[in-house]
Design a protein around this motif. Structure first.
Motif, mmCIF file in Angstrom:
data_model
loop_
_atom_site.group_PDB
_atom_site.id
_atom_site.type_symbol
_atom_site.label_atom_id
_atom_site.label_comp_id
_atom_site.label_asym_id
_atom_site.label_seq_id
_atom_site.Cartn_x
_atom_site.Cartn_y
_atom_site.Cartn_z
ATOM 1 N N ARG A 1 0.839 -1.488 -0.034
ATOM 2 C CA ARG A 1 0.114 -0.139 0.255
ATOM 3 C C ARG A 1 1.099 1.459 -0.530
ATOM 4 O O ARG A 1 0.745 1.847 -0.878
ATOM 5 N N ASP B 1 -6.063 0.417 11.557
ATOM 6 C CA ASP B 1 -6.885 0.274 10.516
ATOM 7 C C ASP B 1 -5.560 -0.566 9.799
ATOM 8 O O ASP B 1 -6.399 -0.429 8.281
ATOM 9 N N ASP B 2 -4.570 0.747 9.100
ATOM 10 C CA ASP B 2 -3.751 1.413 8.408
ATOM 11 C C ASP B 2 -4.455 1.493 7.219
ATOM 12 O O ASP B 2 -3.996 1.741 6.148
ATOM 13 N N GLN B 3 -5.234 2.569 7.100
ATOM 14 C CA GLN B 3 -5.611 3.402 6.436
ATOM 15 C C GLN B 3 -4.669 4.881 6.297
ATOM 16 O O GLN B 3 -4.689 5.430 7.086
ATOM 17 N N SER C 1 -2.713 8.322 5.728
ATOM 18 C CA SER C 1 -3.176 8.941 5.855
ATOM 19 C C SER C 1 -2.672 10.453 5.255
ATOM 20 O O SER C 1 -0.993 9.948 4.981
ATOM 21 N N GLY D 1 -0.253 5.319 9.173
ATOM 22 C CA GLY D 1 -2.005 5.262 8.726
ATOM 23 C C GLY D 1 -2.413 5.057 10.520
ATOM 24 O O GLY D 1 -1.862 5.183 11.217
#
Length: 299
Positions: A26, A133-135, A137, A130
């Motif tokens: 990601r 939830d490893d979203q 930024s 992130g």
């Protein structure tokens, strides 16, 4: 000139703990969207206890990335534990002949301090951070892009809502920005930590018990490593539960106020989804009154 240009090759390596392959892919996608080419070191996902493989393979991946003439920046997949096991073994002379930045923070502070002490290689305290939830930024990504690929001066503004903001004093100070993880600075003292005389000391911390937090401060102060500092920049101090009446902010105030230098707290730097990136070793000014940390673009 920016540290990186479109079409440059960068490589992820794991000098400390292992990262999850999906998480690194990601992050690689973000770098590719910036026009960079991305490789992943052959042992980046090895596992040996809390380490990303043995010292030998982690050191080999890191060294090969620094010495490969096509690679223009080295990204740590994560921090964790273990950089301090190999930092003294880097080939500093060879690294000095082809300078490229190391990007990371937390445990990677050990490598960044060793590089600063023994070479002219630049470092970036930062990452594509992130949430739980490893979203990833957008704020953190924009900040890292600005440091690596843009030509404008860097400004990080203090946020009084951040816990360390209570430590902000008055005045201005300037000098090279040196520091990172408090625990790793204490670990590096005496062998990897460069001189802090005339420097802006950068401190951030995460997940350290209150007693260990004070031990780290004690090491740095009582051994004289902070003598002659020009100022202090303090980022996120998180995950250190207080033991009333003792807390992390109070300990920082107790140990640092005697130096009589400007302190700028509340900086969004360190362990946080929206963490900003800064250059390590670069001339920096802090203005406690204005609440700003500023750096020129990399030259």
């Amino acid at each position: 000139m920016p540290l990186l240009q479109p079409d440059d090759l960068v490589r992820f390596v794991s000098p400390a703990s292992r990262a999850e392959p999906r998480a690194i892919e990601r992050r690689a996608e973000v770098l590719r969207s910036w026009g960079l080419r991305v490789e992943i070191g052959p042992h980046a996902f090895d596992k040996m206890g809390y380490l990303a493989g043995s010292d030998e393979v982690r050191l080999a991946d890191l060294t090969n990335a620094f010495l490969d003439p096509e690679v223009r920046a080295v990204f740590a997949t994560r921090g964790g534990k273990g950089s301090y096991r190999i930092a003294h073994r880097l080939p500093f002379g060879a690294i000095n002949r082809d300078l490229k930045p190391l990007i990371g923070f937390s445990d990677i502070t050990a490598l960044q301090m060793a590089l600063l002490r023994n070479s002219a290689a630049p470092s970036v305290h930062g990452a594509l951070t992130g949430n739980d939830d490893d979203q990833l930024s957008d704020i953190a990504a924009h900040s890292l892009h600005a440091v690596l690929m843009e030509s404008e001066p860097i400004t990080v503004t203090s946020d009084p809502a951040i816990e360390s903001g209570a430590l902000t004093t008055k005045g201005k100070a300037s000098g090279p920005l040196i520091g990172g993880s408090l625990t790793i600075l204490a670990t590096a003292a005496g062998w990897a930590l460069p001189s802090l005389r005339g420097a802006i000391l950068l401190i951030e911390s995460d997940g350290v018990a209150i007693g260990q937090f004070e031990r780290d401060l004690t090491m740095l102060v009582r051994a004289g490593h902070l003598e002659g500092i020009a100022g202090v920049a303090i980022g996120h101090i998180s995950g250190t539960p207080s033991n009333p009446p003792i807390d992390a902010v109070g300990l920082l105030r107790e140990y640092l106020e005697g130096f009589g230098v400007p302190i700028l707290g509340g900086l969004p730097i360190g362990h946080d989804p929206d963490a900003r990136s800064v250059l390590i070793g670069t001339h920096t000014q802090i203005d406690a009154g204005a609440g700003t940390l500023t750096q020129p673009a990399w030259a």
